[in-house]
Design an enzyme around this catalytic site. Structure first.
Site, PDB file in Angstrom:
ATOM      1  CD  GLU A  57      -4.967  -8.116   0.307  1.00 15.92           C
ATOM      2  OE1 GLU A  57      -5.837  -7.418   0.858  1.00 15.92           O
ATOM      3  OE2 GLU A  57      -3.748  -7.991   0.551  1.00 15.92           O
ATOM      4  CD  GLU A 115      -2.949  -1.495   2.081  1.00 15.03           C
ATOM      5  OE1 GLU A 115      -2.883  -0.800   3.105  1.00 15.03           O
ATOM      6  OE2 GLU A 115      -3.804  -2.385   1.904  1.00 15.03           O
TER       7      GLU A 115
END
Ligand code: NAG
Ligand code: NAG
Ligand code: NAG
Ligand code: NAG
Ligand code: NAG
Ligand code: NAG
Ligand code: NAG
Ligand code: NAG
Length: 455
Positions: free
Chosen positions: A323, A216
């Site tokens: 994910e 991220e």
């Protein structure tokens, strides 16, 4: 950014949308700051999801792309040693592996559950651990490292030929730093983070299919704030020097999920990737694109998914959906049907992009806690999501097929890319001959596979 460029880009995108052309015009990364698609999706409604096309049109574009990018049409040519064609030979085509991987999130709860282990290994060839490789998990207190769970999970995966992504070496979100890490001075933080990198990467070097190095990195900047703007590039360099043959990924949410998230739009992603590679010493890194794909904060926009994946595919790197889940407003009527419907569209659109090398579902069995969605209940019986995944797994593989050669000794078959064992059997004597082969867009340039059987 120049207005003219935005304008040109919009025109391109409009042309793409209107013509239904699945090839996006080449886009120069350097010229783009804002990536925009016309917003068409207004709510959870099948009509707006597919608009301005019909569902059938979406499906046929997808099928065309699958045929081009994921399948290969082969001619199996069966002859006797004297080169005459064998008519009526039985040709058994058995798929050994697939180039595309279905993956699933995995947690340490799998370790003591034999049924869950069997379920996982029977379905998936890839895994991403939820937390067990994260720094906060392996070193909750300074100097007290514990790799017990990660070791056992990686061993389990190895035993079953399941490839594992290393998620994640570091994470740029301040929320997920250990208390002790947050308190470190920049100098001590650099030491601790380097030690962390060395520890985890040396431990599993050569055993993983990829590393998320700085999770991220587009939305967050814990390390950049403390160590300077080159911090992530430096950590990529450090991982690369220890484990040079493994693909190093960025991993981000909202890159394909949300047209309104300006932090992680596809061109921002590519820009950051380019910066990491441009850092001195990093040009040799094999990079990959990790897309978390947590859908559902906003209505799903198939156009945006298509355009984002098309743009990201242009840099020629492997893309993993890492994910994937779909959150549905729990107050909606039919939320279970809606979840399955959206998931199916996302999966179909994602799969038709051949640069998507794997799709990891987040998460599998309810034993692991159904955060957003689950494939099974506690008894490992399918939920509707599980049924959908099974259906698509079946659809996107060749499996075992049997054909018969024509009077020229030829049978033409379109198969999903992967490894195969092919056996041709003489129709009269049952004498057989086998080959194993790798099928993809380059391995068999003339698309002809010759098999010779004795008379
Ligand atoms: C898509 O556009 C490209 C380039 O403009 C063109 O060559 C191709 O034929 C088009 N394909 C379709 C299916 O329209
Ligand atoms: C290490 O982790 C394992 C698995 O979570 C746990 O059982 C064990 O007690 C831990 N060891 C130490 C020294 O904390
Ligand atoms: C970042 O790295 C580049 C390339 O080595 C260098 O020119 C620049 O000064 C560095 N910036 C900082 C803030 O360290
Ligand atoms: C990387 O892969 C190459 C080719 O497979 C191999 O020759 C080399 O030894 C590997 N390097 C390391 C550090 O594992
Ligand atoms: C993705 O972006 C949207 C719009 O900015 C935001 O509302 C949403 O919370 C983001 N998703 C996550 C997981 O942060
Ligand atoms: C819910 O599903 C049922 C059966 O599929 C359907 O008849 C009904 O219209 C759906 N309701 C909504 C609000 O979508
Ligand atoms: C060939 O195999 C078929 C099916 O197994 C069998 O019925 C047949 O008798 C066999 N022929 C010879 C010559 O062995
Ligand atoms: C080639 O070999 C096959 C099988 O032994 C035989 O049936 C056929 O007649 C041969 N053809 C020629 C042209 O020799």
């Amino acid at each position: 950014m120049k207005t003219s460029i935005i304008f040109l880009l919009l025109i391109h995108l409009c042309i793409i949308l209107k013509s239904g052309n699945i090839t996006v015009a080449q886009i120069n990364e350097d010229d783009i700051d804002t990536y925009a698609t016309p917003k068409e999706v207004k709510g959870f409604d099948e009509n707006t999801l597919f608009s301005p096309y019909t569902k059938q049109q979406w499906r046929s574009y997808q099928q065309e792309k699958i045929n081009q990018g994921r399948k290969t049409q082969l001619n199996f040519i069966i002859t006797y040693p004297n080169k005459t064609a064998v008519k009526g030979a039985k040709v058994y085509i058995k798929q050994l592996t697939s180039d595309f991987h279905w993956g699933c999130g995995m947690t340490h709860r799998i370790l003591n559950n034999l049924a869950y282990k069997k379920w996982f290994a029977s379905k998936f060839t890839a895994a991403d651990f939820h937390n067990e490789l994260k720094w906060y998990y392996t070193e909750p207190n300074p100097g007290q490292e514990n790799y017990t769970d990660a070791d056992a999970m990686i061993n389990f995966a190895d035993e079953h030929g399941i490839i594992v992504r290393g998620h994640t070496v570091l994470w740029d979100d301040v929320k997920y730093q250990q208390k002790w890490v947050k308190k470190l001075s920049p100098q001590k933080l650099l030491q601790a983070a380097n030690k962390r990198v060395d520890s985890v990467v040396k431990r599993y070097k050569g055993r993983l299919v990829g590393w998320d190095v700085m999770n991220e990195n587009l939305h967050h900047n814990f390390f950049e704030k403390r160590l300077g703007k080159n911090a992530s590039a430096l950590f990529y360099n450090r991982v690369y020097n220890i484990d040079p043959n493994t693909t190093l990924y960025m991993n981000e949410f909202n890159t394909t999920e949300n047209v309104n998230d300006k932090w992680a739009a596809p061109e921002k992603y590519l820009r950051r990737l380019k910066k990491i590679r441009a850092y001195p010493g990093n040009s040799g890194i094999k990079m990959g694109i990790g897309l978390e794909c947590h859908y559902g904060a906003e209505p799903i926009d198939l156009h945006y998914i298509r355009n984002s994946l098309t743009l990201l595919s242009q840099v020629g790197l492997p893309i993993w959906l890492t994910e994937l889940d779909v959150k549905i407003d729990p107050t909606l009527e039919n939320k279970s049907q809606l979840q399955v419907m959206y998931l199916e569209e996302i999966l179909r659109e994602s799969f038709c992009h051949a640069s998507v090398k794997a799709i990891v579902i987040w998460t599998g069995a309810s034993i692991d806690g159904c955060d957003v969605m689950c494939m099974t209940n506690e008894k490992l019986e399918n939920t509707p999501v599980g049924d959908l995944i099974d259906k698509l797994m079946e659809e996107w593989k060749t499996g075992n097929i049997e054909v018969v050669s024509d009077s020229n000794g030829v049978s033409q078959v379109s198969v999903f890319n992967g490894r195969y064992e092919v056996t041709a059997v003489n129709p009269v004597t049952n004498v057989s001959s086998s080959v194993t082969l790798k099928v993809d867009t380059v391995s068999i340039p003339d698309k002809n596979v010759h098999l010779q059987i004795l008379g």
